[in-house]
Design a protein around this motif. Structure first.
Motif, PDB file in Angstrom:
ATOM      1  N   ARG A  91       0.945  -1.188   0.038  1.00 55.64           N
ATOM      2  CA  ARG A  91      -0.111  -0.083  -0.055  1.00 55.64           C
ATOM      3  C   ARG A  91       0.732   1.271  -0.005  1.00 55.64           C
ATOM      4  N   ASP A  92       2.219   1.215   0.491  1.00 59.57           N
ATOM      5  CA  ASP A  92       3.057   2.369   0.683  1.00 59.57           C
ATOM      6  C   ASP A  92       4.033   2.288  -0.212  1.00 59.57           C
ATOM      7  N   SER A  93       3.729   1.617  -1.521  1.00 60.26           N
ATOM      8  CA  SER A  93       4.852   1.485  -2.460  1.00 60.26           C
ATOM      9  C   SER A  93       4.893   2.416  -3.350  1.00 60.26           C
ATOM     10  N   LEU A  94       6.013   2.662  -4.077  1.00 60.07           N
ATOM     11  CA  LEU A  94       6.332   3.722  -5.048  1.00 60.07           C
ATOM     12  C   LEU A  94       5.160   3.584  -6.327  1.00 60.07           C
ATOM     13  N   GLN A  95       5.198   2.356  -6.630  1.00 54.39           N
ATOM     14  CA  GLN A  95       4.001   1.675  -7.736  1.00 54.39           C
ATOM     15  C   GLN A  95       2.594   2.619  -7.263  1.00 54.39           C
ATOM     16  N   ASN A  96       2.160   2.173  -6.023  1.00 50.66           N
ATOM     17  CA  ASN A  96       0.970   2.635  -5.583  1.00 50.66           C
ATOM     18  C   ASN A  96       0.824   4.237  -5.617  1.00 50.66           C
ATOM     19  N   ARG A  97       1.810   4.655  -5.161  1.00 47.85           N
ATOM     20  CA  ARG A  97       2.004   6.245  -5.162  1.00 47.85           C
ATOM     21  C   ARG A  97       1.728   6.903  -6.765  1.00 47.85           C
ATOM     22  N   ALA A  98       2.389   6.249  -7.540  1.00 47.48           N
ATOM     23  CA  ALA A  98       2.225   6.542  -8.818  1.00 47.48           C
ATOM     24  C   ALA A  98       0.840   6.465  -9.290  1.00 47.48           C
ATOM     25  N   LEU A  99       0.219   5.452  -8.962  1.00 49.60           N
ATOM     26  CA  LEU A  99      -1.086   5.035  -9.394  1.00 49.60           C
ATOM     27  C   LEU A  99      -2.079   6.054  -8.554  1.00 49.60           C
ATOM     28  N   ARG A 101      -1.358   9.294  -7.837  1.00 46.53           N
ATOM     29  CA  ARG A 101      -1.187  10.578  -8.754  1.00 46.53           C
ATOM     30  C   ARG A 101      -1.950  10.491 -10.227  1.00 46.53           C
ATOM     31  N   LEU A 102      -2.046   9.283 -10.740  1.00 45.62           N
ATOM     32  CA  LEU A 102      -2.595   9.245 -11.592  1.00 45.62           C
ATOM     33  C   LEU A 102      -3.922   9.223 -11.718  1.00 45.62           C
ATOM     34  N   LEU A 103      -4.682   8.523 -10.793  1.00 48.10           N
ATOM     35  CA  LEU A 103      -6.139   8.566 -10.549  1.00 48.10           C
ATOM     36  C   LEU A 103      -6.327  10.156 -10.091  1.00 48.10           C
ATOM     37  N   TYR A 104      -5.523  10.865  -9.385  1.00 47.72           N
ATOM     38  CA  TYR A 104      -5.906  12.466  -9.164  1.00 47.72           C
ATOM     39  C   TYR A 104      -6.109  12.796 -10.283  1.00 47.72           C
ATOM     40  N   THR A 105      -5.030  12.761 -11.396  1.00 47.97           N
ATOM     41  CA  THR A 105      -5.062  13.418 -12.702  1.00 47.97           C
ATOM     42  C   THR A 105      -6.383  13.329 -13.610  1.00 47.97           C
ATOM     43  N   PHE A 106      -6.662  11.977 -13.510  1.00 44.86           N
ATOM     44  CA  PHE A 106      -7.929  11.566 -14.091  1.00 44.86           C
ATOM     45  C   PHE A 106      -9.091  12.433 -13.510  1.00 44.86           C
ATOM     46  N   CYS A 107      -9.063  12.535 -12.174  1.00 43.95           N
ATOM     47  CA  CYS A 107     -10.085  13.375 -11.660  1.00 43.95           C
ATOM     48  C   CYS A 107      -9.915  14.997 -11.778  1.00 43.95           C
ATOM     49  N   LYS A 108      -8.742  15.277 -12.202  1.00 46.92           N
ATOM     50  CA  LYS A 108      -8.366  16.884 -12.339  1.00 46.92           C
ATOM     51  C   LYS A 108      -8.710  16.924 -13.644  1.00 46.92           C
ATOM     52  N   VAL A 109      -8.636  16.070 -14.488  1.00 49.18           N
ATOM     53  CA  VAL A 109      -8.947  16.165 -16.134  1.00 49.18           C
ATOM     54  C   VAL A 109     -10.488  16.013 -16.321  1.00 49.18           C
ATOM     55  N   GLU A 145      -2.087  13.385  -3.056  1.00 44.57           N
ATOM     56  CA  GLU A 145      -3.102  12.665  -4.070  1.00 44.57           C
ATOM     57  C   GLU A 145      -3.378  11.296  -3.558  1.00 44.57           C
ATOM     58  N   GLY A 146      -2.917  10.540  -2.740  1.00 45.35           N
ATOM     59  CA  GLY A 146      -3.054   9.310  -2.306  1.00 45.35           C
ATOM     60  C   GLY A 146      -4.575   9.596  -1.385  1.00 45.35           C
ATOM     61  N   ASN A 147      -4.180  10.671  -0.261  1.00 42.53           N
ATOM     62  CA  ASN A 147      -5.179  10.994   0.518  1.00 42.53           C
ATOM     63  C   ASN A 147      -6.582  11.281  -0.002  1.00 42.53           C
ATOM     64  N   TYR A 148      -6.305  12.134  -0.996  1.00 44.01           N
ATOM     65  CA  TYR A 148      -7.462  12.558  -1.910  1.00 44.01           C
ATOM     66  C   TYR A 148      -8.157  11.201  -2.431  1.00 44.01           C
ATOM     67  N   VAL A 149      -7.711  10.641  -3.259  1.00 37.06           N
ATOM     68  CA  VAL A 149      -8.409   9.504  -3.799  1.00 37.06           C
ATOM     69  C   VAL A 149      -9.124   8.714  -2.847  1.00 37.06           C
ATOM     70  N   LEU A 150      -8.275   8.153  -1.640  1.00 40.90           N
ATOM     71  CA  LEU A 150      -9.071   7.520  -0.685  1.00 40.90           C
ATOM     72  C   LEU A 150     -10.016   8.018   0.001  1.00 40.90           C
ATOM     73  N   PHE A 151     -10.161   9.443   0.186  1.00 40.38           N
ATOM     74  CA  PHE A 151     -11.369  10.101   0.903  1.00 40.38           C
ATOM     75  C   PHE A 151     -12.227  10.113  -0.224  1.00 40.38           C
ATOM     76  N   LEU A 152     -12.039  10.080  -1.490  1.00 35.39           N
ATOM     77  CA  LEU A 152     -13.067  10.199  -2.516  1.00 35.39           C
ATOM     78  C   LEU A 152     -13.644   8.709  -2.526  1.00 35.39           C
ATOM     79  N   PHE A 153     -12.976   7.632  -2.534  1.00 35.27           N
ATOM     80  CA  PHE A 153     -13.612   6.236  -2.491  1.00 35.27           C
ATOM     81  C   PHE A 153     -14.454   6.180  -1.213  1.00 35.27           C
ATOM     82  N   LEU A 154     -13.889   6.875  -0.107  1.00 32.57           N
ATOM     83  CA  LEU A 154     -14.749   6.595   1.072  1.00 32.57           C
ATOM     84  C   LEU A 154     -16.020   7.431   1.060  1.00 32.57           C
ATOM     85  N   SER A 155     -15.903   8.479   0.433  1.00 32.41           N
ATOM     86  CA  SER A 155     -17.046   9.150   0.024  1.00 32.41           C
ATOM     87  C   SER A 155     -18.025   8.602  -0.653  1.00 32.41           C
TER      88      SER A 155
END
Length: 180
Positions: A91-99, A101-109, A145-155
């Motif tokens: 959960r704390d891997s660089l791979q997950n952090r990159a993902l 960021r990518l999900l946040y970018t989808f949300c931004k765009v 970005e990770g916190n943002y995506v997880l809070f969105l998921f929780l919402s």
């Protein structure tokens, strides 16, 4: 090979970028199996691929609806991968952090309301999401970005009509309230 908004118009660029987007996402979702030295190279490569993917997605900010026909194919596997991360290290891997960021970018765009449609809407995910969020939120290597995506998921999950007391312990409910 940087992508700029001037290179290709968004209307023409989907056909131009579709193959790259899907290829980059597949690479970001693949697991690293190399040794310590290979892992370091893979981490740098992972960051480069994530940056290229984000740069491509940024091209679509003016006309984000162009992504709609393929959004499910791009977002759903990322969400599934993240939610299938079983260990704290995963959960704390660089791979997950990159993902993240990518999900946040989808949300931004495209906008978070559109992207949320591709998140699972199952009560069974509540405990896992809260556990993930608690671990990630308190991790020194977490990114916003990770916190943002997880809070969105929780919402999404808290809107499902079910008695929350049957799913979560009192401590978990209090943790969720304190983090909000």
């Amino acid at each position: 090979d940087d992508i700029s908004n001037d290179d290709v118009s968004p209307v023409k660029s989907l056909l131009y970028h579709k193959k790259d987007l899907f290829s980059h996402i597949a690479q970001l979702l693949s697991n690293n199996t190399g040794g310590q030295d290979e892992q370091h190279v893979d981490d740098r490569l992972l960051e480069v691929i994530a940056r290229k993917t984000i740069d491509i997605l940024d091209v679509y900010q003016e006309q984000p609806n162009i992504l709609d026909p393929h959004l499910s194919e791009m977002v759903a596997p990322i969400v599934t991968f993240l939610m299938n991360s079983k260990t704290k290290e995963d959960r704390d891997s660089l791979q997950n952090r990159a993902l993240f960021r990518l999900l946040y970018t989808f949300c931004k765009v495209r906008g978070f309301k559109v992207v949320l449609r591709f998140f699972p809407h199952e009560v069974a995910q509540m405990h896992l999401t809260l556990q993930y969020l608690t671990e990630y939120f308190n991790s020194p290597s977490s990114i916003w970005e990770g916190n943002y995506v997880l809070f969105l998921f929780l919402s999404v999950l808290v809107l499902i009509p079910f008695p929350i007391a049957t799913m979560l312990s009192e401590e978990e409910v209090n943790t969720m309230i304190n983090m909000a």
